[in-house]
Design an enzyme around this catalytic site. Structure first.
Site, short mmCIF file in Angstrom:
data_model
loop_
_atom_site.label_atom_id
_atom_site.label_comp_id
_atom_site.label_asym_id
_atom_site.label_seq_id
_atom_site.Cartn_x
_atom_site.Cartn_y
_atom_site.Cartn_z
N THR A 277 36.59 0.09 -11.55
CA THR A 277 37.00 1.30 -11.86
C THR A 277 37.03 1.81 -13.00
O THR A 277 37.74 1.15 -13.89
CB THR A 277 38.11 1.70 -10.86
OG1 THR A 277 37.88 1.26 -9.47
CG2 THR A 277 38.71 2.96 -10.73
N PHE A 279 38.66 4.39 -15.44
CA PHE A 279 39.75 5.44 -15.61
C PHE A 279 39.53 6.27 -16.92
O PHE A 279 39.06 5.76 -17.96
CB PHE A 279 41.19 4.79 -15.44
CG PHE A 279 41.45 4.30 -14.22
CD1 PHE A 279 42.32 4.86 -13.32
CD2 PHE A 279 40.95 2.86 -13.98
CE1 PHE A 279 42.44 4.03 -12.13
CE2 PHE A 279 41.29 2.03 -12.73
CZ PHE A 279 42.03 2.84 -11.86
#
Ligand code: PEP
Ligand code: MN
Length: 674
Positions: A277, A279
């Site tokens: 992921t 960010f």
């Protein structure tokens, strides 16, 4: 005997481990020195070519020593990443230094969530204690920073398995925050349960919808198990711990499982093992990135309505030799079938080459907002070598010649509004109506929305007698506080319904920055009234929306001030501004204001923006409006705006200048004959 042998071997391993740690510390010291020496000599800090060579050399050395290349590259990726962090820290620590020992970071979810783990990874380099401000929703996270209760926000933006995180993309469009950093976090989902749980016993699994979609292959092997969505991964673990039912499980990280002391039933349940992921770190301030570290820019844009406009916009990246890393599209709320594009590209916003590219891109867009410039993190291990290849060319150019071709600078105090910046006319499309260019349009309606019947009667009149856009004030800027102030949102609902029934776009005035977002949900065009032409906070706010804005000239303002006011809106990203001449104050008292038609040919030359003339507020009396409207068309305006009313004498505002329906019909006939 064997025991002793094992103990000895363990002792040796411990010694080797201690040397590894010592050597890593040594390596770190050396790379710190490299950064400092390079800085003194003004040399680029990162040498991607060297990093690539180093990795292949290490891999072949590893092979000779019997270590497989995957293992060696995995370890050295982390070592290189440490050096990159060190360099970035060197250049960024002053930006991240808030003068205290703590840093307040707003995240969605609780401690133990992936956001908190990524934040810990990102902020570890600045050696400060993190205080998490935990919120349920992403917009609340942004608000904490916008309102000063947190220093930074950390938001997930995309995942390598499930794609972009839509709510965060949509949030970026409206937030005032700037992206100042990014973090990549490897997500390792586990199935967890309480101490008496087994996979077979589970009847319900709590999971964040993103986590559930990243593990849907595994979940499909548990057909008797219902999935219940939860706002946050760590919170779902907290929930099963509280409920303490062996039939309830959750999907979460190993760290979250340990934090809440629950049992891991199965590790590695994601569809893809390589699950990352990305960010973003957001701040109230923008960051100046040193030229010597590779940087990245994120922006959001909506391209013009013309065919091929997306291709034209993307070509700009190519002709300026800028490497685009990402393109993500999102629908525009309130404009069905239209999209905003989010783009990441390599470059430093301070670089003249990038500025020139953005200028050119602006010509092909009706909305363009730079979301931030920040040091790029290398993406994933798998992409490491490939990325180096790609970055090589742009990176060398960027550092070796940061300022190539010089463009003639525009000297005026406004730039984006000028013809020099954009030679061709801006044409603004609202539903099926085109404003600007060779078009002449009529905006008509009541001064104020007064009732359902009144505004529906007006809308019908516009539709039947050839107007294109319905006007109506809902928030009225009245000279006296005791005069009718408008029907507010109730009036806007009526105006919207009338516009929908007669298929007319609607325009209405916004008076205050805090109204803008909500009014923009319903109105097709936002009007800034004459009294607010230099209300800069209001101009900035409408500049953040994707709705066209009609900016009325202040009654005491020069056209230079008008164009500078338009620049405030354009500079925020909104490239759809319509100017409106509505009369200025002179010594003349026979007319309400003096319609300054002489400026129209000047404005047509100075700016590419469409210009509308409002004869109603200029003259102030109903039977003198038609000749002025005709003059406006002849002198080169792109349209007019007039006020009318089903029963003018009873109008709650500007009764004297409201045309009767009959007069409006005649006006339209006369305009047609021109
Ligand atoms: C209006 O158009 O309703 C209005 C109030 O106009 P102005 O701001 O030009 O006075
Ligand atoms: Mn009015």
């Amino acid at each position: 005997m064997a025991e002793k042998k094992i103990n000895n071997l363990r002792k040796n391993i411990n010694e080797v481990d201690a040397s590894i740690v010592k050597l890593l510390a040594e390596r770190r010291k050396l790379s710190k020195k490299v950064v400092e020496t390079k800085e003194e000599n003004d040399k680029p800090i990162r040498d991607l070519e060297r990093e690539k060579k180093l990795l292949s050399k290490i891999i072949s050395l590893g092979k000779k020593s019997g270590l497989d290349s995957h293992y060696v590259s995995k370890i050295f990726y982390d070592i290189l990443e440490d050096s990159i962090r060190l360099q970035q820290k060197h250049f960024q620590s002053s930006f991240f230094d808030n003068g205290t020992d703590v840093i307040r970071v707003a995240i969605q979810g609780i401690d133990g969530s992936y956001s908190s783990l990524a934040a810990k990874k990102f902020f570890a380099q600045f050696e400060k204690e993190i205080i998490f401000i935990t919120k349920k929703r992403f917009d609340e996270v942004a608000k904490e920073v916008e309102e000063g209760r947190a220093d930074f926000a950390l938001l997930p933006i995309e995942n390598t398995t499930s794609g972009g995180i839509n709510e965060v993309y949509d949030l970026l469009l409206h937030t005032t925050l700037s992206i100042v950093g990014e973090e990549i976090y490897q997500v390792k989902h586990c199935l967890v349960g309480t101490k008496d749980s087994t996979i077979g016993k589970l009847k319900k699994i709590y999971a964040h919808y993103q986590a559930a979609s990243q593990c849907d292959k595994f979940l499909s092997t548990l057909p008797n198990c219902a999935v219940e969505y939860f706002a946050d991964t760590a919170m779902s673990v907290q929930k099963i711990e509280e409920e303490n039912n062996p039939e309830f499980g959750a999907i979460a990280s190993e760290d979250a499982a340990n934090l809440f002391n629950v049992k891991i039933l199965q590790k590695g349940i994601a569809n893809q093992e390589e699950n990352y992921t990305r960010f973003i770190v957001c701040s109230r301030k923008t960051q100046d990135i040193d030229f010597r570290i590779p940087a990245k820019v994120s922006l959001v844009m909506a391209t013009a309505h013309t065919s091929g406009s997306l291709v034209n916009a993307l070509t700009v990246f190519k002709t300026h030799n800028v490497n685009m890393g990402k393109l993500e599209s999102r629908p525009i709320l309130g404009n069905p079938w239209e999209e905003m594009f989010y783009v990441d590209f390599d470059g430093n916003i301070k670089d003249q080459r990038i500025q020139d590219m953005l200028d050119e891109l602006g010509i092909h867009t009706r909305f363009l907002k730079v979301l931030g410039c920040y040091p790029s993190r290398d993406i994933t291990k798998a992409k490491l070598i490939h990325l180096h290849e790609e970055n090589k060319e742009t990176n060398e150019q960027k550092i070796a010649e940061p300022e190539p071709k010089k463009k003639k600078a525009i000297k005026r105090s406004y730039k984006l509004a000028s013809r020099e910046y954009k030679p061709e006319d801006t044409i603004i499309k609202v539903r099926d109506v085109e404003i600007g260019g060779d078009n002449f349009i009529v905006i008509a309606g009541p001064c104020s929305v007064e009732s359902h019947d009144q505004v529906f009667a007006c809308a019908r009149e516009v539709r039947e007698n050839g107007g294109q856009i319905l006007r109506g004030g809902c928030f009225k800027p009245r000279t006296s506080p005791y005069s009718f102030q408008g029907m507010g949102f109730e009036g806007l609902d009526e105006l919207e319904a009338a516009g929908n029934k007669y298929d007319l776009p609607i325009i209405t005035e916004v008076l205050a920055p805090e109204q803008v977002f909500d009014v923009a949900k319903q109105a097709d065009i936002l009007q800034i009234g004459a009294r607010n032409m230099q209300n800069f906070s209001l101009l900035k706010e409408v500049g953040k929306t994707h709705r066209p804005v009609m900016l009325k000239r202040g009654m005491m303002s020069s056209i230079d001030e008008l164009l500078n006011a338009a620049e405030y809106i354009l500079a925020q990203g909104n490239r759809q501004v319509i100017l409106c001449e509505r009369g200025i104050r002179t010594f003349e008292t026979a007319t309400r204001n003096t319609l300054d038609l002489g400026v129209i040919p000047f404005l047509r030359e100075m700016t590419h923006l469409p210009i509308i003339v409002d004869p109603s507020h200029a003259i102030g009396v109903r039977d003198k409006i038609t000749p002025l409207a005709k003059a406006a068309k002849v002198v080169g305006a792109h349209g007019i705006m007039v006020e009318f009313h089903p029963d003018p004498p009873s109008a709650l505002s500007d009764a004297d200048q409201a045309l009767t329906f009959e007069q409006y019909k005649n006006l339209m006939d006369e305009l047609d004959r021109l």
